[in-house]
Design a protein around this motif. Sequence first.
Motif, mmCIF file in Angstrom:
data_model
loop_
_atom_site.group_PDB
_atom_site.id
_atom_site.type_symbol
_atom_site.label_atom_id
_atom_site.label_comp_id
_atom_site.label_asym_id
_atom_site.label_seq_id
_atom_site.Cartn_x
_atom_site.Cartn_y
_atom_site.Cartn_z
ATOM 1 N N LEU A 131 1.179 -1.413 -0.038
ATOM 2 C CA LEU A 131 -0.062 0.070 0.322
ATOM 3 C C LEU A 131 1.141 1.311 -0.239
ATOM 4 O O LEU A 131 0.063 2.284 -0.406
ATOM 5 C CB LEU A 131 -1.160 -0.133 1.282
ATOM 6 N N LEU A 132 2.048 1.247 1.177
ATOM 7 C CA LEU A 132 2.693 2.537 1.212
ATOM 8 C C LEU A 132 2.994 2.763 -0.625
ATOM 9 O O LEU A 132 3.806 3.734 -0.594
ATOM 10 C CB LEU A 132 3.725 2.026 2.012
ATOM 11 N N ARG A 133 3.453 1.568 -1.133
ATOM 12 C CA ARG A 133 4.424 1.662 -2.482
ATOM 13 C C ARG A 133 4.054 2.376 -3.163
ATOM 14 O O ARG A 133 3.982 3.138 -3.792
ATOM 15 C CB ARG A 133 5.075 0.396 -2.744
ATOM 16 N N GLY A 134 2.603 2.191 -3.032
ATOM 17 C CA GLY A 134 1.314 2.640 -4.246
ATOM 18 C C GLY A 134 1.430 3.870 -3.826
ATOM 19 O O GLY A 134 1.089 4.873 -4.819
ATOM 20 N N LEU A 135 1.446 4.547 -2.135
ATOM 21 C CA LEU A 135 1.205 5.390 -2.645
ATOM 22 C C LEU A 135 2.013 6.573 -2.632
ATOM 23 O O LEU A 135 1.805 7.680 -2.644
ATOM 24 C CB LEU A 135 0.868 5.982 -0.718
ATOM 25 N N ALA A 136 3.289 6.120 -2.014
ATOM 26 C CA ALA A 136 4.852 6.767 -3.106
ATOM 27 C C ALA A 136 4.896 7.626 -4.574
ATOM 28 O O ALA A 136 5.448 8.271 -4.368
ATOM 29 C CB ALA A 136 6.180 6.171 -2.087
ATOM 30 N N GLU A 137 4.066 5.786 -4.839
ATOM 31 C CA GLU A 137 4.242 6.120 -6.474
ATOM 32 C C GLU A 137 3.188 6.933 -6.785
ATOM 33 O O GLU A 137 3.277 8.047 -7.779
ATOM 34 C CB GLU A 137 3.776 5.057 -7.367
ATOM 35 N N ARG A 138 2.384 7.857 -5.859
ATOM 36 C CA ARG A 138 1.721 8.660 -6.471
ATOM 37 C C ARG A 138 1.343 10.068 -5.872
ATOM 38 O O ARG A 138 0.968 11.474 -5.815
ATOM 39 C CB ARG A 138 -0.111 8.273 -5.845
ATOM 40 N N GLY A 139 3.018 10.401 -5.573
ATOM 41 C CA GLY A 139 3.521 11.244 -5.197
ATOM 42 C C GLY A 139 3.398 12.553 -3.640
ATOM 43 O O GLY A 139 4.603 13.128 -3.167
ATOM 44 N N HIS A 140 3.042 11.122 -2.252
ATOM 45 C CA HIS A 140 3.326 11.068 -1.433
ATOM 46 C C HIS A 140 4.557 10.998 -0.636
ATOM 47 O O HIS A 140 5.505 10.047 -1.145
ATOM 48 C CB HIS A 140 2.347 10.158 -0.752
ATOM 49 N N GLU A 141 4.940 11.643 0.600
ATOM 50 C CA GLU A 141 6.390 10.674 1.124
ATOM 51 C C GLU A 141 6.035 9.990 2.325
ATOM 52 O O GLU A 141 5.030 10.564 3.310
ATOM 53 C CB GLU A 141 6.717 12.940 1.996
ATOM 54 N N ILE A 142 6.517 9.148 2.096
ATOM 55 C CA ILE A 142 6.140 7.624 3.352
ATOM 56 C C ILE A 142 7.233 7.925 3.894
ATOM 57 O O ILE A 142 8.555 7.859 3.570
ATOM 58 C CB ILE A 142 5.781 6.757 2.078
ATOM 59 N N GLY A 176 -8.951 -6.717 -0.623
ATOM 60 C CA GLY A 176 -8.290 -8.036 -1.065
ATOM 61 C C GLY A 176 -7.081 -8.081 -1.460
ATOM 62 O O GLY A 176 -8.119 -7.819 -2.816
ATOM 63 N N GLY A 177 -6.107 -8.787 -1.607
ATOM 64 C CA GLY A 177 -5.736 -9.373 -3.116
ATOM 65 C C GLY A 177 -4.745 -7.690 -2.762
ATOM 66 O O GLY A 177 -4.181 -7.514 -3.522
ATOM 67 N N LEU A 178 -4.505 -6.717 -1.887
ATOM 68 C CA LEU A 178 -3.255 -5.966 -1.992
ATOM 69 C C LEU A 178 -2.089 -6.277 -2.341
ATOM 70 O O LEU A 178 -1.875 -5.108 -3.397
ATOM 71 C CB LEU A 178 -4.101 -5.132 -0.939
ATOM 72 N N GLN A 179 -1.493 -7.018 -1.988
ATOM 73 C CA GLN A 179 -0.512 -7.467 -2.089
ATOM 74 C C GLN A 179 -0.431 -8.013 -3.907
ATOM 75 O O GLN A 179 0.991 -8.405 -3.793
ATOM 76 C CB GLN A 179 0.240 -8.131 -0.868
ATOM 77 N N ILE A 180 -1.250 -8.142 -4.080
ATOM 78 C CA ILE A 180 -0.806 -9.688 -5.356
ATOM 79 C C ILE A 180 -0.932 -8.458 -6.435
ATOM 80 O O ILE A 180 -1.651 -6.739 -6.615
ATOM 81 C CB ILE A 180 -2.295 -10.333 -5.751
ATOM 82 N N LYS A 181 0.381 -7.894 -7.176
ATOM 83 C CA LYS A 181 0.188 -7.751 -8.376
ATOM 84 C C LYS A 181 -0.285 -8.054 -10.022
ATOM 85 O O LYS A 181 -0.696 -9.362 -10.311
ATOM 86 C CB LYS A 181 1.526 -7.732 -8.750
ATOM 87 N N GLN A 182 -0.527 -6.518 -10.752
ATOM 88 C CA GLN A 182 -1.264 -7.164 -11.351
ATOM 89 C C GLN A 182 -0.918 -7.051 -12.793
ATOM 90 O O GLN A 182 -1.279 -8.480 -13.689
ATOM 91 C CB GLN A 182 -2.322 -5.579 -12.005
ATOM 92 N N LYS A 183 0.005 -6.941 -12.912
ATOM 93 C CA LYS A 183 1.448 -7.716 -14.084
ATOM 94 C C LYS A 183 2.920 -8.463 -13.061
ATOM 95 O O LYS A 183 3.216 -7.506 -12.472
ATOM 96 C CB LYS A 183 1.545 -6.745 -14.818
ATOM 97 N N PRO A 184 2.703 -9.661 -13.176
ATOM 98 C CA PRO A 184 3.763 -9.834 -12.089
ATOM 99 C C PRO A 184 5.021 -9.521 -12.519
ATOM 100 O O PRO A 184 5.514 -9.157 -13.623
ATOM 101 C CB PRO A 184 3.516 -11.643 -12.735
ATOM 102 N N ASP A 185 5.727 -9.635 -11.608
ATOM 103 C CA ASP A 185 7.117 -8.508 -11.658
ATOM 104 C C ASP A 185 7.750 -10.116 -12.533
ATOM 105 O O ASP A 185 8.147 -11.529 -11.926
ATOM 106 C CB ASP A 185 7.839 -9.083 -10.700
ATOM 107 N N PRO A 186 8.862 -10.124 -13.357
ATOM 108 C CA PRO A 186 9.950 -11.263 -14.213
ATOM 109 C C PRO A 186 10.695 -12.479 -12.516
ATOM 110 O O PRO A 186 11.707 -11.423 -11.834
ATOM 111 C CB PRO A 186 11.046 -10.587 -14.093
ATOM 112 N N LEU A 187 10.483 -13.487 -12.897
ATOM 113 C CA LEU A 187 11.116 -14.713 -11.951
ATOM 114 C C LEU A 187 12.840 -14.230 -12.490
ATOM 115 O O LEU A 187 13.654 -14.707 -12.972
ATOM 116 C CB LEU A 187 11.129 -15.837 -11.927
#
Length: 517
Positions: A46-57, A264-275
């Motif tokens: 969640l905090l990563r998402g907020l940081a990407e929106r310009g908030h200071e975390i 629900g599923g907040l930690q799930i990425k819509q597009k998975p990172d490369p393994l």
Amino acid sequence: MMALTISTVIVGLVCPVLFIGVAESSRILCIDPSLGKSHALVSQTLLRGLAERGHEITMVSSFKMSKPVANFREILIPLKNDFTSKQMKGFLEKPPNMLLEFPSFITRILVVVNETVNNPEVVALKKEKFDLVIVGYFIADFVLGFGPHFGAPTVVLWTGGLSKMMADLVGNPMEIAASQNPFLGHQDSTKFSTRFKKFLLAGVENVLITFAMHNQRFYYDWNFPSDRYPSYEDVRKNVSLLLLNSHFTHSGPRPYLQNAVEVGGLQIKQKPDPLPKDIQDWLDGAEHGAIYFCLGSNLKSTDLPAHKMEIFVKSLGKLKQRILWKWEAGSLPNQPTNVMTKSWLPQDDVLAHKNVVLFITHGGLGGIAEARFHGVPILGIPIFAEQSGNVATVIREGWGLEVKYETLSEATLSKLVNEVLTNSSYRQKAKEISTLYRDRPKTAMETACYWVEYVIRHKGAPHMHYQGADLNFFQLYMLDVIAVILCVFYLAIKIFKIVYAGIVKLVGKKQTKRKLH
């Protein structure tokens, strides 16, 4: 015409930039005293998402982010007390009675969290200014005092579904008769036996909450003295927003207030990172599919008793599928050729791989949510807490099975693994469940960020505060009103009887006088 077109284009390009420029960037503090990495991971996401929106975390936690993020300051407080790892190892040797374990578990957690909030780096934060406090909830709600310290609204993020302890923070109704209990899974509430069990569990939960609050009050008063801060009870009633890492498609429909939001599923990425390349190659080469085996971030495969370990090694080693096993230290004894071990695995990204055909799990809510999202069938081995209820829900929905840890045997494990692998109905149902779980107007991250920013924009959104949060048990269920009505009714009957008796007596005297005359 050309000038008009150019002007339109310029306005179209400039307006979004101006909008971004005036969008408020807030300073957000997150206190996440979780003792488990899987819990902290949800807050980090969640905090990563907020940081990407310009908030200071700024985040206080015991677990480091996997990758650095702009606008993100980490304050890492190492866990000095290792009781969690010892306790989890004990759970694998003998599954616990959570009712008996809970009091000591609570007591020790509070000690560890108190050490965290009194760390010099955390104490130094009190001199700064923050616009919002997010609490990654992990039983110790005395940390809610950070909100009033900064004069900032408080958001609580819980890694599970709605429980009584969570509901009390915003006054959300529990409706225990009709709503799903996480420890029971989905059961038919029209049956008396189900409602009876729910009633007993609710009573036990109330007793445990009372015990927890009694112990927490001391830590709250110690860290947030009454001469400068509101009372512990008042702070618990002043939560602006409750974010729940659950979704009605698996936790069941229930009534929610506007400030209790499912993500629900907040930690799930819509597009998975490369393994990592070795894992990618291992899964890509799984001609007959791959099985992912993980007991979570707290329970460790390396702590399995020798006889249980042997059962897993022999059963899984016979399969033609490749096994990816979360094994926390060194090499696996007698490791079969079809097994790859890693001390830590990017679970969400692994489950997203097309060749993963089965997930063997302890039944934690996070792992099940990820399997649900990616459509991977489950073989659950619940150990403690709500894991049995989570696995029971999977079984009811038809996309997995359960093996009892206490009676685990090579024959039973092999039989159930083969049943899920060879019966296509489990895979088909998992895909249907995945479609249902993904079908939302916004992603979990978009929903969570919207409501967090809503609270910031509206200075805590006091208009969403539910008066039920301010009422005690007797007031909420109007028992005081019912008591007054019953008293008035009782007094009315007594007065009526007295008046009636008086009238009868008076009439009787008059009749007696007439007879005498």
